[in-house]
Motif scaffolding. Structure first.
Motif, PDB file in Angstrom:
ATOM      1  N   ILE A  19      11.496 -48.331   7.727  1.00 35.23           N
ATOM      2  CA  ILE A  19      10.493 -47.268   7.630  1.00 35.23           C
ATOM      3  C   ILE A  19      10.383 -46.803   6.184  1.00 35.23           C
ATOM      4  O   ILE A  19       9.285 -46.697   5.635  1.00 35.23           O
ATOM      5  CB  ILE A  19      10.836 -46.098   8.582  1.00 35.23           C
ATOM      6  N   ASP A  20      11.509 -46.548   5.556  1.00 39.11           N
ATOM      7  CA  ASP A  20      11.502 -46.121   4.155  1.00 39.11           C
ATOM      8  C   ASP A  20      10.951 -47.226   3.264  1.00 39.11           C
ATOM      9  O   ASP A  20      10.166 -46.975   2.349  1.00 39.11           O
ATOM     10  CB  ASP A  20      12.919 -45.740   3.728  1.00 39.11           C
ATOM     11  N   TYR A  21      11.350 -48.458   3.533  1.00 37.59           N
ATOM     12  CA  TYR A  21      10.851 -49.606   2.776  1.00 37.59           C
ATOM     13  C   TYR A  21       9.331 -49.707   2.889  1.00 37.59           C
ATOM     14  O   TYR A  21       8.624 -49.898   1.896  1.00 37.59           O
ATOM     15  CB  TYR A  21      11.532 -50.880   3.293  1.00 37.59           C
ATOM     16  N   SER A  22       8.826 -49.551   4.091  1.00 35.43           N
ATOM     17  CA  SER A  22       7.385 -49.613   4.326  1.00 35.43           C
ATOM     18  C   SER A  22       6.653 -48.484   3.598  1.00 35.43           C
ATOM     19  O   SER A  22       5.587 -48.701   3.020  1.00 35.43           O
ATOM     20  CB  SER A  22       7.116 -49.536   5.830  1.00 35.43           C
ATOM     21  N   ARG A  23       7.226 -47.309   3.612  1.00 29.72           N
ATOM     22  CA  ARG A  23       6.612 -46.170   2.899  1.00 29.72           C
ATOM     23  C   ARG A  23       6.512 -46.438   1.404  1.00 29.72           C
ATOM     24  O   ARG A  23       5.480 -46.156   0.785  1.00 29.72           O
ATOM     25  CB  ARG A  23       7.418 -44.893   3.154  1.00 29.72           C
ATOM     26  N   TRP A  24       7.582 -46.966   0.828  1.00 33.34           N
ATOM     27  CA  TRP A  24       7.558 -47.268  -0.608  1.00 33.34           C
ATOM     28  C   TRP A  24       6.555 -48.366  -0.921  1.00 33.34           C
ATOM     29  O   TRP A  24       5.866 -48.314  -1.951  1.00 33.34           O
ATOM     30  CB  TRP A  24       8.945 -47.635  -1.121  1.00 33.34           C
ATOM     31  N   ASN A  25       6.430 -49.361  -0.049  1.00 35.20           N
ATOM     32  CA  ASN A  25       5.425 -50.405  -0.247  1.00 35.20           C
ATOM     33  C   ASN A  25       4.021 -49.828  -0.207  1.00 35.20           C
ATOM     34  O   ASN A  25       3.163 -50.185  -1.032  1.00 35.20           O
ATOM     35  CB  ASN A  25       5.555 -51.499   0.826  1.00 35.20           C
ATOM     36  N   ASN A  26       3.771 -48.947   0.744  1.00 36.47           N
ATOM     37  CA  ASN A  26       2.455 -48.305   0.842  1.00 36.47           C
ATOM     38  C   ASN A  26       2.163 -47.451  -0.384  1.00 36.47           C
ATOM     39  O   ASN A  26       1.034 -47.472  -0.899  1.00 36.47           O
ATOM     40  CB  ASN A  26       2.356 -47.461   2.110  1.00 36.47           C
ATOM     41  N   ARG A  27       3.147 -46.711  -0.844  1.00 36.47           N
ATOM     42  CA  ARG A  27       2.964 -45.880  -2.041  1.00 36.47           C
ATOM     43  C   ARG A  27       2.623 -46.747  -3.244  1.00 36.47           C
ATOM     44  O   ARG A  27       1.772 -46.402  -4.061  1.00 36.47           O
ATOM     45  CB  ARG A  27       4.210 -45.049  -2.324  1.00 36.47           C
ATOM     46  N   ARG A  28       3.320 -47.877  -3.365  1.00 36.72           N
ATOM     47  CA  ARG A  28       3.044 -48.803  -4.467  1.00 36.72           C
ATOM     48  C   ARG A  28       1.616 -49.332  -4.386  1.00 36.72           C
ATOM     49  O   ARG A  28       0.892 -49.384  -5.391  1.00 36.72           O
ATOM     50  CB  ARG A  28       4.031 -49.969  -4.436  1.00 36.72           C
ATOM     51  N   ASP A  29       1.184 -49.707  -3.174  1.00 36.27           N
ATOM     52  CA  ASP A  29      -0.175 -50.226  -2.991  1.00 36.27           C
ATOM     53  C   ASP A  29      -1.228 -49.185  -3.349  1.00 36.27           C
ATOM     54  O   ASP A  29      -2.224 -49.493  -4.010  1.00 36.27           O
ATOM     55  CB  ASP A  29      -0.380 -50.715  -1.555  1.00 36.27           C
TER      56      ASP A  29
END
Length: 85
Positions: A25-35
């Motif tokens: 979940i945290d990994y996905s959030r950081w990926n979304n923030r980067r995008d």
């Protein structure tokens, strides 16, 4: 890094996202923030500025890869030392 360590490193990277201990979940959030941050840059920068940022990003990724490999190599060396102690 020798062939064995390189193979082990690549195996770990390939299977990292399958690790149950990874907070996806945290990994996905950081990926979304980067995008979202990248999309904002694409909208705000000129093509020339964007090219410079992409060049910088490529250099940073190359350096990060080297740092990760060195850290991995040192961690394996430490593990070997601890096993022999």
């Amino acid at each position: 890094m020798d062939d064995y360590l390189d193979c082990l490193y690549r195996y770990i990277l390939d299977h990292l996202l399958l690790d149950a201990r990874l907070d996806l979940i945290d990994y996905s959030r950081w990926n979304n923030r980067r995008d979202f941050a990248w999309e904002a840059l694409e909208k705000a920068l000129t093509p020339e500025q964007l090219r410079l940022v992409e060049d910088y990003k490529d250099v940073c990724c190359g350096l990060r890869d080297l740092e990760d490999r060195l850290l991995f190599q040192e961690a394996v060396s430490l593990g070997k030392w601890m096993a022999l102690s």
